[in-house]
Design a protein around this motif. Sequence first.
Motif, PDB file in Angstrom:
ATOM      1  N   GLY A  42       8.040   9.412 -17.488  1.00 28.26           N
ATOM      2  CA  GLY A  42       7.577   8.324 -16.622  1.00 28.26           C
ATOM      3  C   GLY A  42       6.075   8.185 -16.557  1.00 28.26           C
ATOM      4  N   GLY A  43       5.381   8.636 -17.586  1.00 22.84           N
ATOM      5  CA  GLY A  43       3.927   8.489 -17.635  1.00 22.84           C
ATOM      6  C   GLY A  43       3.534   7.050 -17.880  1.00 22.84           C
ATOM      7  N   GLY A  44       2.246   6.801 -17.881  1.00 30.71           N
ATOM      8  CA  GLY A  44       1.739   5.445 -17.980  1.00 30.71           C
ATOM      9  C   GLY A  44       1.937   4.790 -19.330  1.00 30.71           C
ATOM     10  N   LEU A  45       2.170   3.491 -19.274  1.00 28.93           N
ATOM     11  CA  LEU A  45       2.310   2.682 -20.481  1.00 28.93           C
ATOM     12  C   LEU A  45       1.010   2.650 -21.277  1.00 28.93           C
ATOM     13  N   ALA A  46      -0.119   2.640 -20.570  1.00 33.49           N
ATOM     14  CA  ALA A  46      -1.422   2.562 -21.244  1.00 33.49           C
ATOM     15  C   ALA A  46      -1.605   3.706 -22.233  1.00 33.49           C
ATOM     16  N   ILE A  93      -0.278  -4.321 -17.411  1.00 29.11           N
ATOM     17  CA  ILE A  93       1.174  -4.347 -17.182  1.00 29.11           C
ATOM     18  C   ILE A  93       1.538  -3.413 -16.035  1.00 29.11           C
ATOM     19  N   SER A  94       0.906  -2.252 -15.993  1.00 29.21           N
ATOM     20  CA  SER A  94       1.164  -1.312 -14.897  1.00 29.21           C
ATOM     21  C   SER A  94       0.749  -1.911 -13.554  1.00 29.21           C
ATOM     22  N   VAL A  95      -0.375  -2.626 -13.532  1.00 28.09           N
ATOM     23  CA  VAL A  95      -0.824  -3.288 -12.300  1.00 28.09           C
ATOM     24  C   VAL A  95       0.197  -4.336 -11.882  1.00 28.09           C
ATOM     25  N   LYS A  96       0.642  -5.149 -12.846  1.00 27.56           N
ATOM     26  CA  LYS A  96       1.619  -6.202 -12.551  1.00 27.56           C
ATOM     27  C   LYS A  96       2.926  -5.617 -12.015  1.00 27.56           C
ATOM     28  N   ASN A  97       3.345  -4.493 -12.575  1.00 27.59           N
ATOM     29  CA  ASN A  97       4.595  -3.849 -12.146  1.00 27.59           C
ATOM     30  C   ASN A  97       4.433  -3.025 -10.876  1.00 27.59           C
ATOM     31  N   GLY A  98       3.194  -2.883 -10.425  1.00 30.94           N
ATOM     32  CA  GLY A  98       2.943  -2.088  -9.230  1.00 30.94           C
ATOM     33  C   GLY A  98       2.980  -0.596  -9.468  1.00 30.94           C
ATOM     34  N   THR A  99       2.866  -0.174 -10.730  1.00 32.73           N
ATOM     35  CA  THR A  99       2.926   1.257 -11.049  1.00 32.73           C
ATOM     36  C   THR A  99       1.575   1.840 -11.425  1.00 32.73           C
ATOM     37  N   ALA A 100       0.531   1.018 -11.409  1.00 38.23           N
ATOM     38  CA  ALA A 100      -0.799   1.495 -11.801  1.00 38.23           C
ATOM     39  C   ALA A 100      -1.349   2.456 -10.756  1.00 38.23           C
ATOM     40  N   THR A 101      -1.989   3.488 -11.248  1.00 33.81           N
ATOM     41  CA  THR A 101      -2.658   4.444 -10.358  1.00 33.81           C
ATOM     42  C   THR A 101      -4.014   4.771 -10.949  1.00 33.81           C
ATOM     43  N   ILE A 102      -4.797   5.474 -10.193  1.00 36.66           N
ATOM     44  CA  ILE A 102      -6.102   5.915 -10.674  1.00 36.66           C
ATOM     45  C   ILE A 102      -5.942   6.834 -11.887  1.00 36.66           C
ATOM     46  N   LEU A 103      -4.780   7.475 -12.003  1.00 30.70           N
ATOM     47  CA  LEU A 103      -4.517   8.365 -13.141  1.00 30.70           C
ATOM     48  C   LEU A 103      -4.587   7.621 -14.469  1.00 30.70           C
ATOM     49  N   ASP A 104      -4.323   6.320 -14.448  1.00 30.72           N
ATOM     50  CA  ASP A 104      -4.335   5.540 -15.686  1.00 30.72           C
ATOM     51  C   ASP A 104      -5.712   5.468 -16.327  1.00 30.72           C
ATOM     52  N   PHE A 105      -6.767   5.804 -15.587  1.00 26.96           N
ATOM     53  CA  PHE A 105      -8.115   5.770 -16.147  1.00 26.96           C
ATOM     54  C   PHE A 105      -8.454   7.046 -16.915  1.00 26.96           C
ATOM     55  N   ILE A 106      -7.745   8.126 -16.643  1.00 28.20           N
ATOM     56  CA  ILE A 106      -8.015   9.379 -17.352  1.00 28.20           C
ATOM     57  C   ILE A 106      -7.732   9.236 -18.847  1.00 28.20           C
ATOM     58  N   PRO A 107      -6.620   8.608 -19.249  1.00 27.64           N
ATOM     59  CA  PRO A 107      -6.410   8.414 -20.683  1.00 27.64           C
ATOM     60  C   PRO A 107      -7.487   7.549 -21.342  1.00 27.64           C
ATOM     61  N   LEU A 108      -8.148   6.688 -20.566  1.00 27.54           N
ATOM     62  CA  LEU A 108      -9.248   5.903 -21.136  1.00 27.54           C
ATOM     63  C   LEU A 108     -10.394   6.827 -21.552  1.00 27.54           C
ATOM     64  N   VAL A 109     -10.707   7.797 -20.708  1.00 28.40           N
ATOM     65  CA  VAL A 109     -11.745   8.777 -21.049  1.00 28.40           C
ATOM     66  C   VAL A 109     -11.315   9.564 -22.290  1.00 28.40           C
ATOM     67  N   ALA A 110     -10.058   9.993 -22.296  1.00 29.86           N
ATOM     68  CA  ALA A 110      -9.528  10.721 -23.451  1.00 29.86           C
ATOM     69  C   ALA A 110      -9.594   9.855 -24.708  1.00 29.86           C
TER      70      ALA A 110
END
Length: 167
Positions: A42-46, A93-110
């Motif tokens: 159930g991790g992020g789509l991003a 998409i995560s924002v639209k689905n209401g599942t986005a969290t601050i955690l989604d930004f960590i993969p951006l750094v990675a």
Amino acid sequence: QIFGVLVIIVGIVSNQMPKRWQMLLGMALMNFLSIINIYLIGGGLAVCLVCAVAVIQCPINAYRAKKDLPTPKVEEILFCVLYLVTWGIGYAISVKNGTATILDFIPLVATIFFIAATLAKTEKGLRLCMLGNYSSHIVYQGLLKNIAVIAQVMSAASVVIALYRYK
């Protein structure tokens, strides 16, 4: 979490490969297994989309590295944009689905570290960039309470060992 275990094994082995092209093929396999693992827990789509781009790019770069061919600048730019756009689409998409969290930004750094790794011209440069990538994923996977955090820790340790072995 069997895919998490497979990510661990592939991460350790690929970091110990002496050649850049071998490491890149290992990175492709590791990203493929990561997609499955992250999706199943159930991790992020991003992060899944970013890993999909890596599955495409790494074998291309491995071929070029093995043949000692340069990567065209246009291709480097294209993949950089593709990584960032896929992360952005996944996040939107995560924002639209209401599942986005601050955690989604960590993969951006990675992702930024990963982009630098794929563009690295030496094995040492690739390993140093991947150490940043693994560190970011340690935080991400740890916060998700995913067994893949072990893979990231072991992969980071494997990179440190390889940096020492191949100085």
